[in-house]
Structures are given as structure tokens and as C-alpha cells.
Design an enzyme around this catalytic site. Structure first.
Site, short mmCIF file in Angstrom:
data_model
loop_
_atom_site.label_atom_id
_atom_site.label_comp_id
_atom_site.label_asym_id
_atom_site.label_seq_id
_atom_site.Cartn_x
_atom_site.Cartn_y
_atom_site.Cartn_z
N GLU A 39 0.81 -1.23 0.00
CA GLU A 39 0.00 0.00 0.00
C GLU A 39 0.84 1.28 0.00
O GLU A 39 0.34 2.36 0.25
CB GLU A 39 -1.01 0.07 1.17
CG GLU A 39 -1.66 -1.22 1.62
CD GLU A 39 -2.41 -1.98 0.55
OE1 GLU A 39 -1.91 -3.06 0.17
OE2 GLU A 39 -3.45 -1.52 0.08
N TYR A 98 3.53 2.04 1.99
CA TYR A 98 4.15 2.47 3.25
C TYR A 98 5.68 2.28 3.19
O TYR A 98 6.22 1.89 2.15
CB TYR A 98 3.54 1.69 4.42
CG TYR A 98 2.08 2.06 4.65
CD1 TYR A 98 1.73 3.36 5.04
CD2 TYR A 98 1.06 1.14 4.47
CE1 TYR A 98 0.39 3.71 5.25
CE2 TYR A 98 -0.28 1.48 4.68
CZ TYR A 98 -0.60 2.77 5.06
OH TYR A 98 -1.91 3.12 5.25
N ARG A 145 3.15 -8.77 4.20
CA ARG A 145 2.15 -8.27 3.25
C ARG A 145 2.90 -7.62 2.10
O ARG A 145 3.55 -6.57 2.26
CB ARG A 145 1.23 -7.25 3.94
CG ARG A 145 0.17 -6.67 3.05
CD ARG A 145 -1.17 -7.29 3.31
NE ARG A 145 -2.16 -6.79 2.36
CZ ARG A 145 -3.05 -5.86 2.65
NH1 ARG A 145 -3.09 -5.32 3.85
NH2 ARG A 145 -3.92 -5.48 1.74
N HIS A 153 -1.39 3.74 -1.80
CA HIS A 153 -2.49 4.67 -1.53
C HIS A 153 -2.51 5.83 -2.52
O HIS A 153 -3.56 6.40 -2.78
CB HIS A 153 -2.42 5.21 -0.10
CG HIS A 153 -2.85 4.20 0.92
ND1 HIS A 153 -3.96 3.42 0.77
CD2 HIS A 153 -2.31 3.85 2.12
CE1 HIS A 153 -4.10 2.62 1.82
NE2 HIS A 153 -3.10 2.86 2.64
N GLN A 179 -18.10 3.47 2.39
CA GLN A 179 -18.74 4.67 2.93
C GLN A 179 -18.62 4.81 4.44
O GLN A 179 -18.35 5.89 4.95
CB GLN A 179 -20.20 4.64 2.53
CG GLN A 179 -20.74 5.98 2.15
CD GLN A 179 -22.10 5.83 1.51
OE1 GLN A 179 -22.24 5.17 0.49
NE2 GLN A 179 -23.10 6.43 2.11
N ALA A 187 -33.95 1.95 5.18
CA ALA A 187 -34.30 2.29 6.56
C ALA A 187 -35.39 1.36 7.09
O ALA A 187 -35.28 0.80 8.19
CB ALA A 187 -34.77 3.75 6.64
N ASP A 196 -28.35 9.25 2.63
CA ASP A 196 -27.66 8.11 2.04
C ASP A 196 -28.02 6.86 2.81
O ASP A 196 -28.61 6.91 3.88
CB ASP A 196 -26.16 8.34 1.91
CG ASP A 196 -25.48 8.54 3.24
OD1 ASP A 196 -25.98 8.00 4.24
OD2 ASP A 196 -24.45 9.24 3.27
#
Ligand code: NAP
Ligand code: SF4
Length: 670
Positions: A166, A168, A216, A254, A341, A386, A655
Site C-alpha cells: 500500500e 508504506y 504483506r 495509496h 462509505q 431504513a 444516504d
């Protein structure tokens, strides 16, 4: 007997046998950073261990202060940090699980002025220029990795995962564009590889043989001047030699401008790359990224593409994923829809992670679903997100629930969302709720527009009637070429050119739908790779080649009245993907427009002092939502008290995350 024999085959690592091939991948939740949150963090892991996962990896903990993700972020650097970690390891072991600590040094991704890197080159996603590590600094860092691993062992962890993907610190050493050193730690690929390999060697020396060490490894950097596939293979072999027990895979830094985990990335898109690396090493390889169903996981294992499957977000969505798969009930799994999200978007906003489809995630100690003290008769009106969340939570607690829905199926706005190319996963949530309705015993009344008199006699009434499109006033708005977004997503014919009024989430979704030649075509990895310029077969640096986006299905304009760039209010980790995807297919995005009128010639508008006509066949209105509250108002008139939730309560910035959260919380309370 299980329907997923490969998934439930134990894996013998020598000193330990994992009960199945499922790894809960590292996921930062926001509970790692403060000691006072460790009780909640321990509970979060305990629930997942009880859910049957073979091995868990924690979120990233830094081995020193320079490696912090942000000031005062998670680290394991001192003996007095161990007791809080023991809270985690003890409860996980009590539940029969196993857990590794992830050691993550952020390098130049550290959001603080103390950050370090192989060279003093700022990343495009952080404002801080890192300090270049001195030779002595590198030695100290190696010692810190080893010390952190030792502390992890002392805290009762079953192993560590060294974060080498990623983008790092370890990646920063590996890639030519972030490592400009000319000493023994930089220069050619062999020297750039030395630091990550030394980390693994030192960690192994520090922890002994009977401790899991996962590395990783970034199998596809997706950045300019990133590693070539041949270099990645050489690294994997060296990591194995240095003492790793398992190689986990990571995709994309990233800062990469290719999406890697959002919902529009096809499932298991990167499995072929894992498969080719697996041929080169003899330790087990873990496949990751966009794997979210037991069927997919089983297929990857059965076809020899990997030895284990890593999933992170799917365990936020459903901690019981493994148990449900083992008992042959995959239809009961609350599938992660890869929306980001409530998980990654929260983390990037420095908020605690949760899950859009499971608001209990990371709130296990606060949002409890307990049996009702007294069973009530409850009506819920509206089977959108909902209403579904509320009705099934109420019924799970022992209430007698009737769910009214005026259309022929459940789902509300999700029925539209799942038609958008790249959002097919939303259909999984509807499958889940269909199953939940049956298993919790909710009485579902489809084709039924509930009236005030229908709602007489219930102990409680919940109104979740959702939203309708906002109508706008504009000369010519009744012209036959004007369509609403719902009509379009339900298949109304649209001509070869169209203008979209409104560039919110739905405007972008409709643009994606209209620019795609066949919106019903199933997502397919090879097509997707060509579109984004990913080449897993050649030895291209970073795995990047020239993107070949498909030709647009029609000429499109996406418009908004506010000035500035479109899509800035879309979600952080997904908005840029929507913008890039539409831009690549030539969608004209115009801000600061004033709409004048619609007629046979098209859409007349002004941008500043300039008058323009867009000669379009259709104009599609995506101008936001209005609450549907007629029934609620009628109930109020009759003096009937009702609970109002979801879009019916507040349409602005509606949302699904808010809708499901609100529905679940009300369901847990009544
Ligand atoms: P939105 O995000 O509020 O966007 C509405 C758009 O319409 C804005 O671009 C706004 O921009 C424009 N607009 C508002 N009033 C207007 C008027 N009177 N005349 C002309 N233009 C007007 O609403 P949305 O796109 O409907 O999305 C609603 C929510 O659903 C968002 O929070 C989003 O996260 C979520 N969402 C849902 C789905 C789904 O499938 N259900 C999909 C994506 C997103 P200007 O005022 O600048 O013109
Ligand atoms: Fe998956 Fe979305 Fe939940 Fe994140 S918020 S875990 S991406 S369903």
C-alpha cells in the site's frame, strides 16, 4: 460436510494449525489509537473470532514514533503498552481464535512532521516532506521492528504481519521513485530490496521459530516507476528465505490513481497475479482484494490461485461470515458491498469505522440488539434500506412486525443503485434482507400502499416512506425530452446525446449508466484492467500501461449550478474514481451554469455571460430528493404518533448509511 471444502481445509503451519483458509485482513477501525478504546476493540475482535475466522490481523501499529500514521496514532513500542494488547489476545483466544499484530511503519505517508523515508521526497497525498533516514536511522528502525514483534509476542499475539504494501515505508524502499539512495539501501532493485528483507530477518530472529510472521507484499504497485513483476517475484523469494511463514498480498499504493477495492473493481480482479506468484514460492500465499463471498473464495482455492483468502471489510459487514459459510448458509451472509462509505471514508475523516450494511460494526459494546421485554405489534411502512433495517431488527428482538411496501419488491433506492454499472453489489444487500425477512418472521405486504386506517391497532408505527425526486422549475421542463433519473435507470430509452441536470451522487451514477454501452454487462477483470491501464502479464514498472477506456455510448454533459469542480462532495475514497472514469470517456462536466430553458433545440444555459445551447436529445433531471411524508402528515392529523426515519425524515444528504443506521437504532430501541 461443507459446501466449501477447500475453504474449510485446515492449514498446518508447523507449530500451529489454522482451522480454515480465511484470514481477517488488517483494517484500521479508529479504536487502535487510544488505550481507552481497547475494551471496545477487544470486543470487536472477540465477536469476529467467535464467528469462526481462521486467523485475524489487527489494524496497523507502528514500531516507533517516526512510523506513526498521524500524531499519537497506534504504536506498540514500550513494555507498558502490552497490557492493553493482552485484553485483545485473551478474549480472542478465549473464543478459540488466533490473532496477529500488524506492524505498520507509515514512512512518508505519516501525517506528521517527524515522518521518515528512504529519501526526502514528499508523497502526493501528504503535506509533510519526510526526513531521509540516515544509515544509523535505518539500523534503529530495524531494531524497532524486531522490538515491536517481541512485544507482540509478549502480549500474547500468535504472530505479526509486516506491512510491506500500500505504499508504506517498506514499499518506499523498494520503488525507484521514492528511493533515491546510493548506499547499500538504494540504487538497483537488489539493494532497494534489502531493507524489507532485513526487517523480516530481524523480526524472525526476535520472535523465534514458533511464531507466525506474515509479510504483506505489494504484488502490483500501480504507481509510476513502481516495482516490476520480476522484481516482486525476487522479493517474495527473498522474504521466504528471510523467515516469513506466509505471504499476504496487497494491491496498489495509496497514491495510485487506479481503484483497487471500490465496488466497481470486479470481484477477485487480481487473483491471476496472486496465482502466478504462488508458483514461485513454497510458503502459503494469501489472495486479497474484492473477494467477498464464500463461492468466490472457494473457487480461488479450488483452482490453486491461493492458499488462503484475506478479507477485511466483509468481516465488518458480517462477523459470522465464516460460520454461515461453514453451515452451508451463504445466503444469510450480510455481504460487504465495497462502498467504503462507513469504513474507509470514516477512517480518512478521523472517525471510528463502522459499516453501511452493519451499523453494529465497531459499536458492538454500544449498539446491542437485545430481546424485547414485551412483544409489540409494529407496522413499518416502506421497504427501503431504513424500513428493512428497522423491521428486521424489531422482528429479531421478538416483536410482531408487518412491513408495508407499495411496489412489487423491497429495496427502495437500492433497486435503482444496483442497476448502475459497478454498483451491482447493492443487489447482495437486497438478497440479504429477503433472507432476513424470512428468518425473522416479518410479515411483508408488497403492492400495498398503507393508509391511516390500515395502521390502526398497532402498538407502534414506523414511517420509512423514503424520498421522491425533487421537481425543478424551468421553462420547458414538461418537454418530452425531459426524463427523471428513476425512469432512466429503469430503462427508459435515451438518445445519442443527453444533458444531466445535477451532479450529486445520482447525477454521477446516471452518467456512468448512460456512458456505458451495455450497463447490464457483468463486471469482468480483463476488460476492467484494459480500461484502467493495468497489465499483470508484462513486466511494466508498477504494472501500469496506457489505459484504453471503452468508447462512450453517447455524448454526455453533466451539469451543476455551483461553481468549481464537479463531484467534490462525493465520498472521499470513491469520488475520484467516478470523476476519473467519466473524464476518461469524454463526459463534459460543467459547473457554474444557469439553466435557461429546454426546447426542441436542446438545453439552453448560461455560463457567466456566455449563452450556450447543448443540442441534446434528452435532459435528465438528477436535482436531489424530497421527503415523502404524505402518510406521516395524515397520521399526525389523526393524532396518531409515528416514528419517522430515513429519507422520509430528512432528504438532504440522504444516504443508505444514515438510513440503515437510523432504522437499526430505532429497531434496537422500541
Ligand atoms: P445531491 O447530492 O443533493 O445532488 C443534487 C444535485 O442537484 C446537486 O448537484 C445540485 O447542484 C443540483 N440541484 C439541486 N437543486 C437543484 C435545482 N432546483 N435545480 C437544478 N439543480 C439542482 O442529491 P442526489 O444526487 O440525488 O444524491 C442524494 C444522496 O444520495 C447523496 O447523499 C448521495 O450520497 C446518495 N446517493 C444515492 C445513490 C442512489 O443510488 N440512491 C447514488 C449515489 C448517491 P447545484 O445546486 O449546484 O446545481
Ligand atoms: Fe463493506 Fe461498505 Fe461496510 Fe465498508 S461500509 S465494510 S465497504 S459494506
Amino acid at each position: 460436510m461443507t459446501s466449501f471444502p477447500h475453504l474449510f481445509q485446515p492449514l498446518d503451519l508447523g507449530h500451529v494449525v489454522l482451522p480454515n483458509r480465511v484470514l481477517m485482513g488488517s483494517m484500521h477501525t479508529g479504536l487502535e489509537d487510544r488505550a481507552r478504546d481497547f475494551d471496545a476493540l477487544a470486543h470487536y475482535f472477540a465477536v469476529r473470532a467467535r464467528g469462526g475466522v481462521g486467523l485475524i490481523v489487527t489494524g496497523g501499529f507502528s514500531p516507533n514514533i517516526q512510523g506513526w500514521l498521524k500524531p499519537f496514532a497506534a504504536r506498540l513500542t514500550r513494555p507498558w503498552h502490552r497490557p492493553r494488547h493482552r485484553k485483545i489476545t485473551q478474549v480472542v483466544h478465549h473464543e478459540g481464535g488466533r490473532i496477529c499484530l500488524q506492524i505498520l511503519h507509515a514512512g512518508r505517508y505519516g501525517y506528521h512532521p517527524l515522518s521518515v523515508a528512504p529519501s526526502a521526497i514528499r508523497s502526493p497525498i501528504t503535506p509533510f516532506t519526510p526526513h531521509a533516514l540516515s544509515k544509523r536511522g535505518i539500523e534503529y528502525t530495524l531494531a524497532d521492528f524486531a522490538h515491536c514483534a517481541q512485544l507482540a509476542r509478549g502480549a500474547g499475539y500468535d504472530g505479526v504481519e509486516v506491512m510491506g504494501s500500500e505504499g508504506y515505508l517498506l514499499n518506499q524502499f523498494l520503488a525507484a521513485h521514492s528511493n533515491h539512495r546510493d548506499d547499500m539501501w538504494g540504487g538497483d532493485a537488489e539493494r532497494r530490496m534489502r531493507f524489507p528483507v532485513a526487517v523480516v530477518r530481524r523480526v524472525r530472529q526476535a520472535v523465534g521459530k514458533d511464531f507466525i510472521v506474515i509479510y504483506r507484499l505489494s504484488i502490483l504497485d500501480l504507481v509510476k516507476d513502481g516495482q516490476r513483476h520480476s522484481e516482486i517475484v525476487a522479493l517474495a523469494k527473498a522474504i521466504e528465505q528471510a523467515g516469513a511463514s506466509l505471504i499476504n498480498t496487497g494491491i496498489g499504493w495509496h497514491e495510485a490513481r487506479v481503484p483497487t477495492i471500490v465496488t466497481s473493481v470486479p470481484r477477485a480482479a487480481f487473483a491471476e497475479i496472486s496465482a502466478s506468484l504462488r508458483q514461485e514460492i513454497s510458503i502459503p500465499l494469501i489472495a486479497s482484494n474484492r473477494i467477498n463471498t464464500p463461492e468466490q473464495a472457494e473457487q480461488l482455492l479450488a483452482t490453486g490461485k491461493a492458499d488462503l483468502i484475506s478479507m477485511a471489510r466483509p468481516f465488518l459487514a458480517d462477523p459470522e461470515w465464516v460460520n454461515k459459510a461453514r453451515s452451508g448458509q451463504p445466503q444469510r451472509i450480510n455481504t460487504c458491498i465495497a462502498c467504503n462509505q462507513a469504513c474507509l471514508d470514516h477512517v480518512f475523516e478521523n472517525r471510528r469505522a463502522s459499516c453501511l450494511v452493519n451499523p453494529q460494526a465497531c459499536y458492538e459494546t454500544e449498539l446491542r440488539i437485545r430481546p424485547a421485554v414485551k412483544s409489540k405489534h409494529i407496522a413499518v411502512v416502506g421497504a427501503g434500506p431504513a424500513g428493512l433495517a428497522c423491521a428486521t431488527t424489531l422482528a429479531e428482538r421478538g416483536h410482531r412486525v408487518t412491513l408495508y411496501e407499495q411496489t412489487d419488491d423491497i429495496g427502495g433506492q437500492f433497486k435503482l443503485a444496483k442497476r448502475v454499472p459497478g454498483k451491482e453489489e447493492f443487489g447482495e444487500t437486497l438478497r440479504y434482507f429477503h433472507t432476513r425477512i424470512k428468518e425473522t418472521g416479518v410479515t411483508l405486504r408488497l403492492h400495498t400502499q398503507a393508509t391511516v386506517s390500515d395502521l390502526n391497532g398497532y402498538n407502534e408505527v414506523v414511517i420509512a416512506t423514503g424520498v421522491g425526486p425533487r421537481s425543478i422549475e424551468l421553462p420547458g421542463i414538461a418537454h418530452p425530452k425531459v426524463l427523471g433519473y428513476a425512469e432512466v435507470l429503469q430503462g427508459a430509452p435515451v438518445g445519442p446525446s443527453a444533458a444531466i441536470i445535477g451532479a450529486g451522487g445520482i447525477g454521477f451514477d446516471v452518467a456512468e449508466y448512460l456512458v456505458t454501452a451495455d450497463p447490464c454487462l457483468a463486471p469482468e477483470p480483463q476488460r476492467w484492467m484494459r480500461e484502467w491501464g493495468v497489465d499483470s502479464t508484462s513486466d511494466a514498472p508498477g504494472g501500469l500501461v496506457r489505459p484504453e477506456p471503452p468508447p462512450p455510448a453517447r455524448k454526455l454533459w453533466l451539469l451543476q449550478r455551483s461553481a468549481g469542480r464537479l463531484g467534490t462532495r462525493l465520498h472521499k475514497t470513491t469520488g475520484w474514481v467516478h470523476r476519473a472514469s467519466l473524464k476518461a470517456r469524454g463526459v463534459q462536466m460543467l459547473g457554474g451554469v444557469s439553466y435557461v430553458r429546454i426546447d426542441d433545440a436542446g438545453l439552453h444555459l448560461r455560463i457567466g455571460s456566455e449563452a450556450k445551447v447543448l443540442p441534446v436529445d434528452n435532459v435528465i433531471v438528477c436535482a436531489g430528493q424530497q421527503s415523502r411524508r404524505d402518510l406521516y402528515a395524515a397520521l399526525q392529523k389523526q393524532g396518531v404518533t409515528a416514528h419517522l426515519i430515513g429519507g422520509a425524515e430528512r432528504a438532504a444528504e440522504l444516504d443508505a448509511e444514515r438510513a440503515i443506521d437510523q432504522g437499526t437504532r430505532l429497531g434496537a430501541r422500541l
